[in-house]
Design an enzyme around this catalytic site. Structure first.
Site, PDB file in Angstrom:
ATOM      1  N   TRP A 101      -0.534  -8.078  -2.062  1.00  0.00           N
ATOM      2  CA  TRP A 101      -0.956  -7.131  -3.350  1.00  0.00           C
ATOM      3  C   TRP A 101       0.309  -6.480  -3.806  1.00  0.00           C
ATOM      4  O   TRP A 101       0.433  -6.359  -4.919  1.00  0.00           O
ATOM      5  CB  TRP A 101      -1.842  -6.358  -2.797  1.00  0.00           C
ATOM      6  CG  TRP A 101      -3.422  -6.860  -2.617  1.00  0.00           C
ATOM      7  CD1 TRP A 101      -3.768  -7.105  -1.518  1.00  0.00           C
ATOM      8  CD2 TRP A 101      -4.003  -8.079  -3.444  1.00  0.00           C
ATOM      9  NE1 TRP A 101      -4.881  -7.909  -1.533  1.00  0.00           N
ATOM     10  CE2 TRP A 101      -5.117  -8.487  -2.599  1.00  0.00           C
ATOM     11  CE3 TRP A 101      -3.918  -8.374  -4.707  1.00  0.00           C
ATOM     12  CZ2 TRP A 101      -6.013  -9.312  -3.205  1.00  0.00           C
ATOM     13  CZ3 TRP A 101      -4.975  -9.441  -5.298  1.00  0.00           C
ATOM     14  CH2 TRP A 101      -5.885  -9.918  -4.467  1.00  0.00           C
ATOM     15  N   ASP A 171      -0.970   1.754  -5.119  1.00  0.00           N
ATOM     16  CA  ASP A 171      -2.103   1.044  -5.041  1.00  0.00           C
ATOM     17  C   ASP A 171      -2.859   1.475  -3.954  1.00  0.00           C
ATOM     18  O   ASP A 171      -2.612   1.121  -2.800  1.00  0.00           O
ATOM     19  CB  ASP A 171      -1.911  -0.522  -5.204  1.00  0.00           C
ATOM     20  CG  ASP A 171      -3.030  -1.190  -5.029  1.00  0.00           C
ATOM     21  OD1 ASP A 171      -4.198  -1.124  -4.725  1.00  0.00           O
ATOM     22  OD2 ASP A 171      -2.978  -2.510  -5.151  1.00  0.00           O
ATOM     23  N   LYS A 195     -14.079  -1.947  -2.542  1.00  0.00           N
ATOM     24  CA  LYS A 195     -13.813  -1.621  -1.211  1.00  0.00           C
ATOM     25  C   LYS A 195     -14.480  -0.459  -0.676  1.00  0.00           C
ATOM     26  O   LYS A 195     -15.573  -0.620   0.017  1.00  0.00           O
ATOM     27  CB  LYS A 195     -12.222  -1.678  -0.879  1.00  0.00           C
ATOM     28  CG  LYS A 195     -11.902  -3.002  -0.932  1.00  0.00           C
ATOM     29  CD  LYS A 195     -10.409  -2.848  -1.458  1.00  0.00           C
ATOM     30  CE  LYS A 195      -9.953  -4.289  -2.206  1.00  0.00           C
ATOM     31  NZ  LYS A 195     -10.334  -5.547  -1.445  1.00  0.00           N
TER      32      LYS A 195
END
Ligand SMILES: Cc1ncc(COP(=O)(O)O)c(C=O)c1O
Length: 361
Positions: A101, A171, A195
């Protein structure tokens, strides 16, 4: 009704209390005669939902007054572009690459300016967090970018990098609200909701006000401009209204539990159950440097691909689901987000013990 223990990395387990409440309110939200899904985002009822969600989030994280909270769409991946489009004033960003990511964000930033990779852990399959105490931060960098918890590899920054005065952009998709954080240490942080917070699609961004300006990359779509959403209090267009409602319920669930310090203790307790077992196991081992272990995502292997596949299959048969590791790493991964009950981790460890007894030579 039978619910399994869902160890998915995302979309992931949500608190059962929240799902039950949402189910009870599905047809008639608080006497409105309709579902939140059917409601105008401009209605008074919805205004209360989004205003309370923001207030509860501010409360949970003690968000300073000079930070805006934005409820956005497009998943966390859209922020990989929105961040450089809004924040790269000098067209330079320094990136720390600690996983897929982080790498995607680094690659996306290169479209809008110069993205420098100032540290990486790719040399050892992203199994650790590099030393970020004295990095070669570029003098003209607009910000330093990290992915704070690496969902796929199971590493987490335990100490934020020394950015030498530059703004930190993080992030935090897979560690958001898992423990208290000092928001003032960030210029911007964002999290995809699926999540720890709610349904996929919603992204929460928390941004220091001075970073929200009209000076964006030429051609930035209106929908990607932070100022547009900040000025409209996240209601510039139709927001992911139902998703935000669920996020709001999760914020209330966290507050009722006692807030993020209590959540952190619970998460540490759950993670310790699993890591302690892994550390003494003769069959299973963790794949991450100990000091960088995530509280949320726990990858592990047996060292034998066939045995790994059998483990995932047999675990599923007893209601322990989604334990297959990410396709890029293999093995297993247990994601044990806020809403995973301790009983779920206990059941997993008990199953691992049995499996080990059966399969140790
Ligand atoms: C840390 C992290 N960042 C970004 C993403 C991408 O999020 P989305 O699928 O919402 O774009 C994910 C996972 O899905 C993630 O784990």
């Amino acid at each position: 009704m039978s619910r399994i223990f869902n160890f998915s990395a995302g979309p992931a387990v949500l608190p059962e209390e929240v799902l039950k409440e949402a189910a009870a309110e599905m047809l008639d939200y608080k006497g409105s005669g309709m579902s939140v899904m059917e409601m105008s985002h401009r209605s008074k009822v919805y205004e209360t939902i989004i205003t309370e969600a923001e207030a509860d989030l501010r409360d949970l994280l003690s968000i300073p007054d000079n930070y805006k909270v934005l409820f956005l769409q497009g998943g966390a991946s859209t922020q990989f572009a929105a961040v450089p489009m809004n924040l790269m004033k000098n067209k330079v960003a320094d990136h720390i690459v600690t996983g897929q990511w982080a790498k995607k964000a680094y690659q996306e930033a290169q479209i809008y300016g110069v993205a420098n990779k100032i540290a990486s852990s790719e040399d050892k399959t992203f199994s650790y967090i590099p030393d970020c105490s004295d990095l070669p931060i570029s003098e003209d960098a607009d910000y330093v970018y990290i992915c704070e918890n690496n969902t796929i590899y199971g590493t987490k920054f335990k100490t934020l990098p020394n950015t030498k005065g530059k703004d930190l952009v993080a992030d935090v998709s897979s560690c958001f609200l898992s423990e208290p954080v000092d928001i003032a240490k960030y210029g911007l942080l964002f999290a995809g909701a699926q999540k720890n917070v709610g349904p996929a699609g919603v992204v929460i961004a928390i941004i220091r006000e001075d970073l929200i300006t009209e000076d964006t990359f030429p051609g930035t779509p209106t929908m990607l401009k932070y100022k547009i959403h900040a000025d409209a209090k996240s209601l510039y267009n139709t927001p992911p209204a139902y998703g935000i409602y669920i996020c709001g319920k999760v914020f209330k669930w966290l507050k009722d539990l006692g807030g993020l310090s209590v959540m952190k203790e619970k998460n540490e307790e759950k993670a310790a159950l699993l890591y302690d077992f892994l550390d003494q196991s003769k069959l299973f081992s963790g794949t991450v440097r100990k000091e960088d272990r995530s509280l949320m995502n726990v990858p592990f292997v047996t060292g034998n691909d066939e045995l790994d596949a059998l483990f995932v299959k047999e675990a599923k048969a007893v209601g322990l689901e989604n334990l297959k590791g990410h396709r890029s790493v293999g093995g297993m991964r247990a994601s044990i987000y806020n809403a995973m009950p301790k009983a779920g981790v206990e059941a997993l460890v008990a199953f691992m013990k049995d499996f080990e007894e059966k399969h140790s030579a």
